[in-house]
Design a protein around this motif. Structure first.
Motif, short mmCIF file in Angstrom:
data_model
loop_
_atom_site.label_atom_id
_atom_site.label_comp_id
_atom_site.label_asym_id
_atom_site.label_seq_id
_atom_site.Cartn_x
_atom_site.Cartn_y
_atom_site.Cartn_z
N LYS A 162 5.50 -9.05 10.26
CA LYS A 162 5.25 -10.48 10.50
C LYS A 162 4.02 -10.69 11.39
CE LYS A 162 9.31 -11.00 12.36
NZ LYS A 162 9.77 -9.61 12.13
N SER A 163 3.96 -9.95 12.50
CA SER A 163 2.83 -10.13 13.42
C SER A 163 1.53 -9.72 12.76
CB SER A 163 3.05 -9.32 14.70
OG SER A 163 4.21 -9.75 15.37
N SER A 164 1.55 -8.61 12.01
CA SER A 164 0.33 -8.15 11.33
C SER A 164 -0.16 -9.20 10.34
CB SER A 164 0.59 -6.84 10.60
OG SER A 164 1.18 -5.89 11.46
N GLY A 193 9.67 -5.04 12.33
CA GLY A 193 8.92 -3.95 11.71
C GLY A 193 8.41 -4.23 10.31
N ASP A 242 0.83 -1.22 0.00
CA ASP A 242 0.00 0.00 0.00
C ASP A 242 0.85 1.26 0.00
OD1 ASP A 242 -0.02 0.88 3.24
OD2 ASP A 242 0.31 -1.25 2.87
#
Ligand SMILES: Nc1nc2c(ncn2[C@@H]2O[C@H](COP(=O)(O)OP(=O)(O)O)[C@@H](O)[C@H]2O)c(=O)[nH]1
Ligand SMILES: [Mg+2]
Ligand SMILES: [Zn+2]
Length: 301
Positions: free
Chosen positions: A175-177, A172, A116
């Motif tokens: 990965k978690s998202s 940052g 994005d």
């Protein structure tokens, strides 16, 4: 009769296991001789025996691979997350991760996140082009996602079917998202709290390694352990084997490391000159080679 299961978490001496056939989660102990012979890893496929209501691991099926940091086995593929924008791609880290994958018989997949942000960002566009051109050429699949806008997540999920996948990448990159987005849209999601209840302990350390079942036979690992690792058990003398683009080079010496040799004898160097091998990939190879060699020399000389 033995039941087959996959270890998805270890809580001291309790092994949390997904029974693939029934998709039940159970807690088991391991026979002393099994533990003595070999430690049991998250990711292991194990034989279990049930007596009354107790489950006991009786043996471990041969592993495809084992990683030490984090301790996990049978990883099929590594989703190497790279972000476009902030943080910018770290190509040395990217190549190190690919090296580790090839060395451990893990299929690397590059996941470019934050697409994005590309829009009118010239540097981001350049990076996108470079990654596509360079890594597709050496046979690596690339997926484009935006965890923020939930684009490309379905494409990524398709690649995870029937696989045990780990996510890696520097801090940052998202990965978690991304794993959150995947888990959110997966049925039978197992919460950490639920496993705690199952073992009647609820003990949980942030260090522990967890496999999440996202569908039958599909698992993902979310662990911070992969974020900034060094190539801890790779020998600089083997590094060249992890570069698909070197494989059909005909250097004059079969033990050519493609580092100090001249292009008269080194076919890799010739191919870099002629543009058949990406110069950046080659330069990073030399950099990683020298770092590994330095460590090796320090240890053994
Ligand atoms: N613009 C944008 N930001 C994202 C995207 N995915 C994650 N982020 C942001 O990037 C930061 C790091 O994300 P996180 O998932 O914690 O990364 P991790 O350190 O790799 O686990 C957070 O502020 C996220 O909101 C994305 O697709 N687009
Ligand atoms: Mg994270
Ligand atoms: Zn050579």
């Amino acid at each position: 009769m033995d039941i087959l299961g996959k270890v998805i978490r270890i809580d001291l001496d309790i092994y949390i296991i997904n029974i693939e056939k029934t998709n039940d989660i159970i807690a088991a102990k391991a026979r002393g001789n099994v533990k003595k012979r070999d430690s049991i890893y998250v990711g292991d496929v194990v034989n279990i025996q049930k007596t009354n209501s107790d489950y006991m691991i009786t043996s471990v099926i041969n592993r495809k691979n084992v990683l030490i940091r984090p301790p996990v086995s049978n990883i099929d593929q590594m989703i190497i997350v790279v972000s476009i924008g902030a943080p910018q791609p770290d190509y040395i880290l990217l190549d190190k991760q690919i090296d580790l994958c090839v060395a451990k018989n893990i299929t690397p997949i590059i996941c470019i996140n934050k697409i994005d942000l590309v829009k009118d960002d010239l540097k981001a566009k350049e990076d996108l082009e470079y990654i596509k051109k360079t890594y597709e050429k050496i046979g690596i699949k690339i997926v484009y996602v935006s965890a923020k806008e939930n684009t490309g997540i379905d494409n990524l999920k398709k690649l995870l079917i029937d696989m045990t996948s780990a996510f890696s990448g520097n801090s940052g990159v998202g990965k978690s998202s991304i794993t959150k987005a995947i888990l959110k849209s997966s049925p039978q999601r197992l919460e950490i709290g639920d496993i705690g209840k199952k073992t009647k302990r609820g003990r949980h350390t942030t260090k522990s390694v967890n496999l999440y079942t996202i569908s039958e036979n599909s698992y993902i690992l979310d662990t911070p352990g992969f974020s900034s690792y060094e190539l801890y058990d790779i020998d600089h003398r083997n590094l060249r084997e992890y570069y698909p683009e070197f494989s059909n080079c005909n250097c004059s010496y079969s033990d050519c490391a493609h580092v100090v040799e001249s292009s008269n004898v080194c076919d890799v160097k010739r191919k870099v000159k002629s543009g058949l091998i990406d110069n950046g990939r080659y330069e990073r190879y030399v950099y990683i080679y020298n770092k590994l060699k330095e460590n090796y020399d320090r240890r053994y000389k």
